[in-house]
Design a protein around this motif. Structure first.
Motif, short mmCIF file in Angstrom:
data_model
loop_
_atom_site.label_atom_id
_atom_site.label_comp_id
_atom_site.label_asym_id
_atom_site.label_seq_id
_atom_site.Cartn_x
_atom_site.Cartn_y
_atom_site.Cartn_z
N THR A 48 0.82 -1.21 0.00
CA THR A 48 0.00 0.00 0.00
C THR A 48 0.85 1.26 0.00
OG1 THR A 48 -1.77 -1.18 1.17
CG2 THR A 48 -1.83 1.22 1.24
N GLY A 49 1.95 1.25 0.75
CA GLY A 49 2.81 2.44 0.80
C GLY A 49 3.42 2.77 -0.56
N ASP A 50 3.84 1.75 -1.31
CA ASP A 50 4.40 1.99 -2.63
C ASP A 50 3.37 2.55 -3.60
OD1 ASP A 50 6.84 1.11 -1.82
OD2 ASP A 50 6.65 -0.91 -2.68
N CYS A 51 2.10 2.25 -3.36
CA CYS A 51 1.05 2.65 -4.28
C CYS A 51 0.53 4.07 -4.03
CB CYS A 51 -0.11 1.65 -4.20
SG CYS A 51 -1.30 1.76 -5.54
N GLN A 52 0.80 4.64 -2.87
CA GLN A 52 0.24 5.95 -2.53
C GLN A 52 0.64 7.06 -3.51
OE1 GLN A 52 -2.10 6.65 -0.37
NE2 GLN A 52 -2.20 4.52 0.37
N PRO A 53 1.92 7.18 -3.93
CA PRO A 53 2.25 8.25 -4.90
C PRO A 53 1.47 8.12 -6.20
CG PRO A 53 4.24 7.39 -3.88
CD PRO A 53 3.13 6.48 -3.46
N GLN A 65 -16.57 -2.77 5.98
CA GLN A 65 -15.99 -4.10 6.08
C GLN A 65 -14.63 -4.01 6.77
OE1 GLN A 65 -15.82 -6.67 2.68
NE2 GLN A 65 -17.58 -5.68 1.66
N THR A 66 -14.15 -5.18 7.19
CA THR A 66 -12.77 -5.30 7.68
C THR A 66 -11.97 -6.02 6.61
OG1 THR A 66 -13.50 -5.38 10.00
CG2 THR A 66 -11.28 -6.22 9.49
N VAL A 67 -10.95 -5.36 6.10
CA VAL A 67 -10.21 -5.86 4.95
C VAL A 67 -8.75 -6.04 5.33
CG1 VAL A 67 -9.49 -5.36 2.57
CG2 VAL A 67 -11.79 -4.72 3.35
N THR A 68 -8.14 -7.12 4.87
CA THR A 68 -6.72 -7.36 5.08
C THR A 68 -5.92 -6.67 3.99
OG1 THR A 68 -7.19 -9.51 6.08
CG2 THR A 68 -4.95 -9.13 5.27
N SER A 69 -5.07 -5.74 4.39
CA SER A 69 -4.24 -5.01 3.42
C SER A 69 -2.77 -5.38 3.62
CB SER A 69 -4.41 -3.50 3.60
OG SER A 69 -3.96 -3.10 4.88
N ARG A 113 12.20 -19.56 -3.63
CA ARG A 113 10.91 -20.23 -3.49
C ARG A 113 9.76 -19.38 -4.02
NH1 ARG A 113 11.05 -20.94 2.79
NH2 ARG A 113 11.99 -18.87 2.50
N GLY A 114 10.03 -18.11 -4.32
CA GLY A 114 8.99 -17.19 -4.75
C GLY A 114 9.00 -15.95 -3.88
N LEU A 115 7.82 -15.39 -3.63
CA LEU A 115 7.68 -14.22 -2.78
C LEU A 115 7.44 -14.66 -1.34
CD1 LEU A 115 5.46 -11.96 -5.06
CD2 LEU A 115 7.92 -11.81 -4.71
N VAL A 116 8.27 -14.17 -0.44
CA VAL A 116 8.15 -14.53 0.98
C VAL A 116 8.27 -13.26 1.81
CG1 VAL A 116 9.07 -16.85 0.63
CG2 VAL A 116 10.64 -14.97 1.15
N GLY A 117 7.84 -13.35 3.06
CA GLY A 117 8.01 -12.26 4.00
C GLY A 117 6.99 -11.16 3.90
N MET A 118 5.86 -11.39 3.25
CA MET A 118 4.82 -10.36 3.14
C MET A 118 4.10 -10.20 4.48
SD MET A 118 1.68 -10.09 0.41
CE MET A 118 0.93 -11.63 0.94
N ARG A 119 3.92 -8.94 4.90
CA ARG A 119 3.22 -8.67 6.16
C ARG A 119 1.89 -8.01 5.86
NH1 ARG A 119 5.78 -4.69 10.51
NH2 ARG A 119 4.68 -3.15 9.24
N THR A 120 0.82 -8.60 6.39
CA THR A 120 -0.53 -8.06 6.18
C THR A 120 -1.11 -7.58 7.51
OG1 THR A 120 -1.53 -10.24 6.49
CG2 THR A 120 -0.93 -9.61 4.24
N LEU A 133 -10.11 -0.68 -3.28
CA LEU A 133 -9.22 -1.83 -3.11
C LEU A 133 -8.63 -2.23 -4.46
CD1 LEU A 133 -11.46 -4.04 -0.76
CD2 LEU A 133 -9.93 -2.15 -0.14
N VAL A 134 -7.34 -2.52 -4.47
CA VAL A 134 -6.65 -2.93 -5.71
C VAL A 134 -5.81 -4.17 -5.40
CG1 VAL A 134 -5.02 -2.26 -7.52
CG2 VAL A 134 -6.61 -0.57 -6.57
#
Length: 504
Positions: free
Chosen positions: A261-266, A322-326, A336-343, A358-359
């Motif tokens: 989300t932070g990268d998308c704000q600009p 609603q309550t949404v996981t971002s 192994r792919g993408l790891v370490g994502m924090r929601t 939401l995107v």
């Protein structure tokens, strides 16, 4: 000494060979009788007459044939006797071939009479179509009415001689079958193999309408990964990035992917500025969240209103609480792919007609921006009391805004100048009644240049909008774009407000 033994063997062979020749020609050359028949020579000035080779009787021809057969038999017998000798006492093959060739020439190429024309070739002489020289002693090939030395019948592609029994022909050019297939048979761009023929013997393949990627039909059903952004299939010599939610991303799309989300704000704020430049300012602060695929699907199920593009929805203008996981921290790339994502779960409360936008995370910058431009138009319509619109009308006009933003980003930097952007804000906006200007003067939210790869992706996303086959998104866009091009954006939106349809 070894040298004396070799010489002795050579002498013995020559003696036996010459003994046979003396027996064969014991009558001497003078004993041969050649009958010239009754044919008269052609003299200069006799243009209407055709010279023919001297006539030979049947007995002469049969005698010559028997002589040639006996000569060939003697040469073969001599060579077979030589093969029985030890390797150090054999007659050298090169000299043997030269001797056989000279004997053949001496007995089969008798001097022609003086009255024979200089360019006359005896019956049976052949010219090589490859080297343009006469084919004398040895084997030759006949093909397409021409003759060749075996080494002169060559493949037009690799230039090597064709020695197989079968070859391919294109016009007058000859090819090895393998070379012809390599040049003309299409190869699959996924498995890199020749595309097989179907049950009718025809070459059948699939081809992407934009990228022109050719591939075997079987790859549509054999779980070959497909990029969720650009739709290209994964070639066997590359590896796509797994997103962990059933999606894959190619390396080109991964270069500009927005992951949290932070990268998308600009980007989000630049598109809001784009709307403001179109005299369509959005007063309310609408939250924007980048969410995982599962969270977006759950939000769609909880949303009572709105039309969603199936089978994959990548954005949502939320109007319910609603309550949404971002996604708060972008994942890192591992083998192994993408790891370490924090929601983080976030409760969204409704303060106006629009709760949040939401995107889906992990999409390239231009595709993410196109989704934001589309969803912001949904928000603008709801905030400005555009009620109860049919899906093809609402989705169609939202797709127009998405396409407009994409085109402003893809326009070459040299054409997208500051003066053009400034003039366009008043030339074609919600407050203007003029028709649409050229795409080079539309306002842009571009912040610096983009690579050619990203520009190509932008063109592809515009292509997707233009050729969407769905009634709401595709048909609605084409109807909305036709109205905007004819009447301008303001008159089109005013007509939608009062009639809920596009002007005709």
């Amino acid at each position: 000494m070894p040298s004396s033994n070799v010489n002795h063997c050579i002498y013995e062979r020559k003696s036996s060979f010459m003994k046979w020749l003396s027996k064969f020609f014991k009558g001497g050359p003078s004993s041969r009788v050649v009958s010239t028949g009754s044919q008269q020579p052609q003299f200069p000035g006799e243009e209407d007459m055709m010279w023919r080779a001297p006539f030979r009787s049947v007995d002469d021809r049969s005698r010559a044939s028997r002589e040639k057969e006996e000569l060939d038999r003697a040469i073969a017998l001599s060579m077979s006797e030589d093969l029985k000798r030890p390797s150090g006492y054999r007659w050298r093959s090169g000299n043997g071939d030269d001797l056989a060739r000279s004997l053949h020439d001496s007995f089969s190429s008798a001097p022609l009479p003086s009255y024979v024309p200089r360019d006359y070739h005896p019956r049976g002489s052949r010219m090589c179509a490859g080297c343009k020289r006469e084919i004398g002693y040895g084997n030759y090939l006949g093909c397409m009415g021409a003759y060749y030395h075996p080494g002169c019948f060559r493949c037009h592609a690799c230039k090597h001689p064709i020695t197989e029994h079968e070859f391919s022909l294109s016009g007058r050019e000859t090819y090895h079958k393998s070379c012809f297939k390599e040049l003309n048979h299409p190869k699959c761009e996924v498995c890199h193999q020749f595309i097989p023929t179907n049950s009718m013997g025809l070459i059948e393949y699939r081809c992407h309408p934009f990228w022109s990627q050719k591939y075997c039909p079987s790859h549509e059903h054999d779980n070959t990964p497909r990029c969720c952004s650009c739709e290209r299939l994964e070639p066997r010599n590359t590896r796509y990035i797994s997103m962990g939610d059933g999606r894959c991303l190619c390396l080109e799309c991964m270069e500009s992917a927005i992951m949290d989300t932070g990268d998308c704000q600009p980007l989000y704020h630049s598109i809001r500025d784009y709307y403001e430049g179109m005299n369509m300012r959005i007063e309310q602060e609408i939250p924007m969240l980048l969410v995982p695929r599962q969270a977006l699907n759950e939000a769609i199920e909880g949303e009572k209103h709105g039309y969603h593009h199936m089978p994959e929805t990548r954005g949502l203008c939320l109007s319910e609480e609603q309550t949404v996981t971002s996604i708060m921290r972008r994942p890192r790339l591992d083998r192994r792919g993408l790891v370490g994502m924090r929601t983080q779960p976030q409760k969204l409360t409704r303060r106006c007609e629009v709760t949040a936008i939401l995107v889906l995370y992990g999409l390239p910058r231009l595709l993410t921006g196109a989704i934001l431009a589309h969803e912001l138009m949904h928000g603008w319509l709801r905030l400005n009391e555009f009620r109860n619109l049919r899906p093809e009308v609402e989705e169609g006009i939202c797709q127009v805004m998405s396409h407009m933003w994409l085109e402003s980003e893809v326009v070459p930097e040299s054409r997208n100048t500051t003066s053009a952007s400034a003039s366009s804000s008043s030339a074609w906006s919600y407050g203007s009644t003029s028709a649409a200007p050229s795409s080079s003067s539309w306002p842009s939210s571009k912040k610096g240049g983009k690579s050619s790869v990203e520009n190509k992706l932008g063109v592809f996303f515009m292509h997707q909008i233009l050729h969407d086959a769905s009634p709401a998104y595709g048909g609605g866009f084409r109807a909305a774009m036709a109205a905007v091009n004819k009447y301008g954006l303001r008159r089109t939106l005013d007509h939608i407000r009062y009639t809920r349809t596009f002007p005709e």
